[in-house]
Design an enzyme around this catalytic site. Structure first.
Site, short mmCIF file in Angstrom:
data_model
loop_
_atom_site.label_atom_id
_atom_site.label_comp_id
_atom_site.label_asym_id
_atom_site.label_seq_id
_atom_site.Cartn_x
_atom_site.Cartn_y
_atom_site.Cartn_z
N SER A 124 0.85 -1.22 -0.02
CA SER A 124 0.03 0.18 0.05
C SER A 124 0.90 1.33 0.02
CB SER A 124 -0.97 -0.05 1.47
OG SER A 124 -1.44 1.19 1.54
N TYR A 149 -2.21 -1.24 10.81
CA TYR A 149 -2.14 -1.60 9.57
C TYR A 149 -1.09 -1.15 8.59
CZ TYR A 149 -3.68 -2.11 4.88
OH TYR A 149 -3.81 -2.05 3.17
N LYS A 153 1.84 -3.65 6.84
CA LYS A 153 2.36 -3.66 5.32
C LYS A 153 3.91 -3.30 5.34
CE LYS A 153 -1.59 -4.78 3.70
NZ LYS A 153 -1.71 -5.87 2.83
P1 NAD Z 1 -10.87 -7.24 1.25
O1 NAD Z 1 -11.11 -7.21 2.73
O2 NAD Z 1 -12.20 -7.04 0.37
O3 NAD Z 1 -10.37 -8.38 0.73
C1 NAD Z 1 -9.36 -9.23 1.85
C2 NAD Z 1 -9.92 -10.80 1.65
O4 NAD Z 1 -9.06 -11.68 2.58
C3 NAD Z 1 -11.22 -10.70 2.18
O5 NAD Z 1 -12.18 -11.55 1.22
C4 NAD Z 1 -11.11 -11.74 3.57
O6 NAD Z 1 -12.18 -12.51 3.78
C5 NAD Z 1 -9.85 -12.25 3.11
N1 NAD Z 1 -8.97 -12.84 4.31
C6 NAD Z 1 -8.57 -11.58 5.38
N2 NAD Z 1 -7.92 -12.33 6.26
C7 NAD Z 1 -7.70 -13.63 6.22
C8 NAD Z 1 -7.10 -14.92 6.35
N3 NAD Z 1 -6.55 -14.66 7.62
N4 NAD Z 1 -7.07 -15.82 5.88
C9 NAD Z 1 -7.91 -15.93 4.47
N5 NAD Z 1 -8.51 -14.94 3.89
C10 NAD Z 1 -8.55 -13.92 4.79
O7 NAD Z 1 -9.69 -6.29 0.82
P2 NAD Z 1 -9.21 -5.53 -0.43
O8 NAD Z 1 -9.61 -4.36 -0.50
O9 NAD Z 1 -9.73 -6.46 -1.50
O10 NAD Z 1 -7.94 -5.57 -0.31
C11 NAD Z 1 -6.68 -6.72 -0.63
C12 NAD Z 1 -5.78 -6.39 -0.04
O11 NAD Z 1 -4.90 -5.13 -0.49
C13 NAD Z 1 -5.20 -6.25 1.31
O12 NAD Z 1 -4.33 -6.95 1.71
C14 NAD Z 1 -5.16 -4.97 1.58
O13 NAD Z 1 -4.49 -4.40 2.61
C15 NAD Z 1 -4.74 -4.35 0.49
N6 NAD Z 1 -4.74 -2.79 0.11
C16 NAD Z 1 -6.10 -2.42 0.00
C17 NAD Z 1 -6.35 -1.15 -0.25
C18 NAD Z 1 -7.71 -0.64 -0.48
O14 NAD Z 1 -8.02 0.54 -0.40
N7 NAD Z 1 -8.69 -1.51 -0.48
C19 NAD Z 1 -5.25 -0.31 -0.54
C20 NAD Z 1 -3.84 -0.77 -0.21
C21 NAD Z 1 -3.79 -2.17 -0.23
C1 WQD Z 2 -9.53 9.80 1.26
C2 WQD Z 2 -9.53 11.17 1.32
C3 WQD Z 2 -10.05 11.56 3.87
C4 WQD Z 2 -13.73 9.32 4.05
C5 WQD Z 2 -6.82 4.67 3.08
C6 WQD Z 2 -5.56 3.96 4.00
C7 WQD Z 2 -4.62 3.34 3.08
C8 WQD Z 2 -5.36 2.74 1.97
C9 WQD Z 2 -6.39 3.26 1.25
C10 WQD Z 2 -4.96 0.37 2.37
C11 WQD Z 2 -8.60 11.74 2.54
C12 WQD Z 2 -11.04 12.03 3.00
C13 WQD Z 2 -12.42 10.05 3.77
C14 WQD Z 2 -14.69 10.22 4.61
C15 WQD Z 2 -13.26 12.17 4.08
N1 WQD Z 2 -5.80 1.39 2.35
N2 WQD Z 2 -12.36 11.41 3.75
N3 WQD Z 2 -14.50 11.62 4.62
O1 WQD Z 2 -6.86 7.61 3.97
O2 WQD Z 2 -6.03 7.91 1.30
O3 WQD Z 2 -5.90 5.74 2.57
O4 WQD Z 2 -7.52 3.78 2.20
O5 WQD Z 2 -4.01 0.08 2.13
O6 WQD Z 2 -3.85 2.56 4.03
O7 WQD Z 2 -4.86 4.78 5.00
O8 WQD Z 2 -8.24 6.82 2.02
O9 WQD Z 2 -10.52 6.74 1.27
O10 WQD Z 2 -9.90 7.04 3.69
O11 WQD Z 2 -9.72 8.86 2.33
O12 WQD Z 2 -13.30 13.35 3.91
O13 WQD Z 2 -15.88 9.95 5.39
O14 WQD Z 2 -11.07 11.25 1.79
O15 WQD Z 2 -9.62 12.64 4.80
O16 WQD Z 2 -8.54 12.87 2.56
P1 WQD Z 2 -6.81 7.29 2.59
P2 WQD Z 2 -9.80 7.24 2.44
#
Ligand code: NAD
Ligand code: WQD
Length: 340
Positions: A124, A149, A153
């Site tokens: 991330s 979190y 990562k």
């Molecule tokens: P998500 O929660 O929709 O998907 C994650 C999946 O993993 C879920 O289906 C959950 O049931 C499964 N899971 C969790 N823990 C588990 C375990 N111990 N064993 C087996 N399955 C398990 O999340 P997502 O948004 O699809 O994110 C996928 C990956 O990308 C995550 O690692 C997340 O940290 C990373 N990521 C997400 C974002 C975002 O904003 N969505 C941003 C950056 C990184």
């Molecule tokens: C985006 C913008 C908020 C909600 C997070 C995690 C990051 C990654 C992605 C997994 C910011 C603003 C948000 C609301 C708002 N996840 N906001 N009202 O914070 O960039 O990233 O998700 O890896 O690790 O930190 O994403 O969508 O929460 O926020 O004003 O109800 O929207 O302040 O400027 P963020 P976000």
């Protein structure tokens, strides 16, 4: 080619499985369904006419992983499984370190036993913390994370990097996602957060569909175009394609490969609200609130490395992201909930 997809029932994993099947790969999904629903499998099948193999189980369960590896000729692993809610990670840090860090270590150990030497890990942009300058290149400093979190990562990145240096015949790919949003253009798959959404886009979508009264905009005093936070929103279908590009370009090449997956463009909170209003044809009520602790002012990716080395570039626009999110949300106001 069989590819193990951990967390393949989740938001990003499910979209990636669809794109993998379209491209001729055979995803084998493992997921414990702690943040996803079984019905996702039906949706993947309806879109691709292929029902992926699915094993329900936990990545921390090594004998379960050993069993799955023993049943298939798996060539690579795309590792999405993990917990992802920043606020929850502050109140439940052990659950985050256990799922994200221990889970990844158990997975790599099982891969070693099975002789599978290629892993693509969901990292991330959060590992960059508050960046000194934008756009953020892959060489920017990492580690100044502000919550468990983000630290989980960063720790998994460190573990995988150290592991690669001990096992240089492996292919270890760290993909640093910026802000994934959007949904499959069919409107049948999308993001379905449990409870109150943490992230901006699902929150706006739930306001638009009438599940929430109004959006809280966290701060309007940042040094940005309109005072609200600026992020690099990337369509989940582009992100899915980025995984395929990584698998094809470097997934079978020994090395430690690190890429940003973003668009290279920033958009503010109010710009996203405006774009969503246009997509859904309604105004989105909002109020300006204090800053959210731990938030940064701005963040967007340098994309040249992924373009050059993976031959991949995000192509979908913010209009695509909002239109596709709205199609999903308006067709499924309660997400997958009432359908599993
Ligand atoms: P998500 O929660 O929709 O998907 C994650 C999946 O993993 C879920 O289906 C959950 O049931 C499964 N899971 C969790 N823990 C588990 C375990 N111990 N064993 C087996 N399955 C398990 O999340 P997502 O948004 O699809 O994110 C996928 C990956 O990308 C995550 O690692 C997340 O940290 C990373 N990521 C997400 C974002 C975002 O904003 N969505 C941003 C950056 C990184
Ligand atoms: C985006 C913008 C908020 C909600 C997070 C995690 C990051 C990654 C992605 C997994 C910011 C603003 C948000 C609301 C708002 N996840 N906001 N009202 O914070 O960039 O990233 O998700 O890896 O690790 O930190 O994403 O969508 O929460 O926020 O004003 O109800 O929207 O302040 O400027 P963020 P976000």
């Amino acid at each position: 080619m069989e590819v193990l997809v951990t967390g393949g029932m989740g938001y990003i994993g499910s979209h990636t499985c669809v794109q993998m099947i379209e491209a001729g790969f055979t995803p084998i999904i493992i997921d414990n369904l702690c943040n996803s629903k079984f019905v996702v499998l039906d949706r993947i099948e309806a879109l691709t006419q292929v029902r992926p193999l699915f094993y329900q189980g936990d990545i921390r369960d090594e004998s379960f992983l050993d069993h799955v590896f023993s049943q298939h000729n798996i060539q690579a692993v795309i590792h999405f499984a993990g917990l992802k809610a920043v606020g929850e990670s502050v109140s439940q840090p052990l659950a985050y370190y256990d799922n994200n860090v221990t889970g990844s270590l158990v997975l790599v150990r099982a891969m070693c036993k099975a002789g599978v030497k290629s892993i693509i890990f969901s990292s991330s942009a959060t590992v960059y913390g508050d960046p000194e300058r934008v756009p953020i290149t892959e060489e920017s400093p990492i580690g100044a994370t502000t919550n468990p979190y983000g630290r989980s990562k960063f720790m998994v990145e460190a573990c995988l990097s150290d592991f690669f240096h001990a096992q240089p015949d492996w292919s270890v790919t760290l993909l640093r996602y910026f802000n994934p949003v959007g949904a499959h253009p069919s409107g049948t798959m999308g993001e379905d957060p449990n409870g109150l959404p943490n992230n901006l886009m699902p929150f706006i979508a739930q306001v638009a569909v009438g599940r929430r009264e109004k959006l809280s905009v966290f701060g309007q005093d940042y040094p940005t175009v309109d005072g609200t936070g600026v992020r690099d929103y990337i369509h989940v279908m582009d992100l899915a394609d980025g995984h395929l590009a990584a698998l094809n370009a470097v997934g079978r090449q020994a090395g430690l490969h690190i890429y940003n997956l973003g668009t290279g463009n920033g958009a503010s909170v109010l710009e996203m609200v405006d774009a969503f209003s246009k997509a859904c044809g309604k105004s989105i009520p909002y109020e300006i609130c204090p800053r959210r602790p731990g938030d940064i002012a701005r963040c967007w990716a340098a994309t040249a490395k992924a373009e050059k080395e993976l031959g991949w570039k995000a192509t979908r626009t913010i209009a695509d992201m909002t239109a596709d999110t709205w199609r999903w949300q308006s067709h499924h106001p309660q997400g997958y909930q009432s359908e599993s």
